[in-house]
Design a protein around this motif. Structure first.
Motif: not given
Length: 450
Positions: A319, A393, A397-398, A400-403, A427
């Protein structure tokens, strides 16, 4: 001729700022006439420019006479009272292992040796013996292989601020005349006349043909063009350094900001990629244009990655950034472990977990309301988590948003109870499974080992 050659070298030193007073300089000497003259010239000019010299010889062990070459250099260096450093490497084995030509493998190991000496001995410069005819031949070689502006600039007089080539304005003929006038001797490498090598075919066949049938001053024109491009390259390199500093993210590995990269012109962005690869330690001599284009694909989203790079490196899209990593992460196959009692358990992907039933639970541990059994597993297609204020969710996606990279996501352990994901170490915790005061709970202490 002696005076003329020294004058040209002085002009190059002053025009390109090759040395500063007090510089500690590593002189690379193979034993051939070019490097012998380089050593002689810098020895003559050392007091004038306040230089301290070290001499290095790298033995590729590709010829039966290679040890005699090393001994020849050692004797000449000892006569001048200079420190001598001998290096040797398994070039043939390295070429076979890495799938490289002998020439490419030798060059990689040789430059790696010089760079290691520079760092360990706190040297400011590495002086190499490339000369004007080498420059002309290199330009033609790169043109034949297909090169952009950077490649057609040939061999730079100064690179990275510390690799310098004081003889680059001097021709092969001038070097030989200087050596004879000074009474120098040198070693001849018979492979320099072997036309099975492309470089030798350019030197002994192509350039003489062009001189006879097209233009008698082909070498001079090629040199002039390369030097003009090299001088313009200095400006472009300054722009590249500025753009790289803007794009580089302050992370442990090399990572570049996607928004900054997108704002750069394509030509400058390609230079920034090149600089990032070099900073990461990727062997730049092996980087192909197709790999730079693949990095463009990562940026645009047309390619999912990862992009394989020479030396075991990979580039990955995360990301908001592109990361260059020193190795590919091992792929973790699907796993599912049912835990029915306290104890320590090893999980795939380098994780270990200690499971306790209540008791003293560290703040960083995962506390889950309930009792055994519970399930530890990695992610599956369609997994979802519940987040207050967001609702359900997609787990993909979750993460991915964490990198997290795809391989990291595959290895990250999940805690499942009653068919729901109730915790992800570091997380996520399901709000419905947070234990209240006095309630029975399980304590899970996760450790990442690799």
């Amino acid at each position: 001729m002696k005076t003329s050659l020294l004058r040209k070298v002085r002009r190059a030193i002053e025009r390109y700022g090759l040395f500063s007073p007090g510089d500690r300089v590593l002189v690379a000497v193979s034993g051939g006439v070019d490097s012998v003259v380089l050593l002689e010239v810098l020895w003559l000019l050392a007091r004038e420019y306040d230089l301290k010299l070290w001499v290095a010889h790298y033995d590729h062990r590709l010829r039966r006479g290679s040890l005699e070459d090393a001994l020849f250099v050692y004797r000449r260096v000892r006569e001048k009272g200079l420190p001598f450093i001998y290096g040797v490497g398994p070039v043939r084995e390295y070429a076979r292992r890495e799938g490289l030509s002998l020439e490419m493998a030798g060059r990689e190991l040789r430059y790696r040796f010089f760079e290691r000496l520079r760092r360990n001995l706190d040297l400011q410069k590495i002086a190499l013996a490339h000369q004007a005819d080498d420059l002309a031949e290199e330009v033609l070689l790169r043109f034949l292989r297909g090169a952009g502006r950077r490649g057609l600039a040939g061999i730079p007089v100064k690179r990275e601020g510390y690799i310098v080539r004081p003889l680059l304005l001097v021709t092969r003929e001038e070097i030989r005349d200087f050596a004879l006038a000074r009474g120098l001797d040198w070693r001849e490498d018979e492979t320099n006349r072997d036309v099975r090598f492309l470089r030798n075919r350019v030197r002994h066949l192509l350039i003489p043909f062009l001189e006879r049938h097209f233009h008698s001053r082909v070498r001079e024109n090629l040199r002039r063009t390369a030097l003009i491009l090299a001088e313009e390259e200095e400006l472009i390199e300054d722009l590249t350094r500025e753009a790289y500093q803007r794009a580089r993210l302050r992370e442990k590995e090399i990572a570049l900001s996607v928004p900054v990269l997108r704002d750069l012109p394509v030509a400058l962005r390609r230079r920034v990629f090149w600089k990032a690869l070099g900073e990461a330690g990727v062997p730049l001599m092996r980087v192909r244009r197709s790999q730079l284009e693949a990095l463009e694909g990562l940026l645009s989203g047309k390619a999912r990655g990862p992009v394989s790079l020479p030396g075991g490196f990979v580039a990955r899209r995360a990301p908001g950034r592109i990361r260059i990593l020193s190795r590919a992460l091992p792929r973790v196959e699907p796993f599912r472990l049912v835990i029915e009692s306290s104890g320590e358990y090893e999980l795939p992907g380098g994780w270990r977990v200690e499971v306790r039933s209540g008791g003293d639970c560290p703040p960083e541990a995962v506390r889950i309301r309930g009792s055994f059994p519970l399930v530890l597993r990695n992610r599956r297609p369609g997994d979802r988590i519940y987040r207050p204020g967001v609702g359900h969710q997609k787990l993909k996606k979750f993460l991915w948003e964490l990198g997290l990279d795809p391989e990291e996501r595959d290895a990250w352990p999940l805690v499942e109870m009653e068919g729901r994901i109730v915790a992800i170490p570091g997380c996520y915790r399901h709000p419905g499974f947070e234990p209240l005061e006095g309630e029975e709970f399980l304590c899970l202490i996760f450790r990442k080992l690799a």
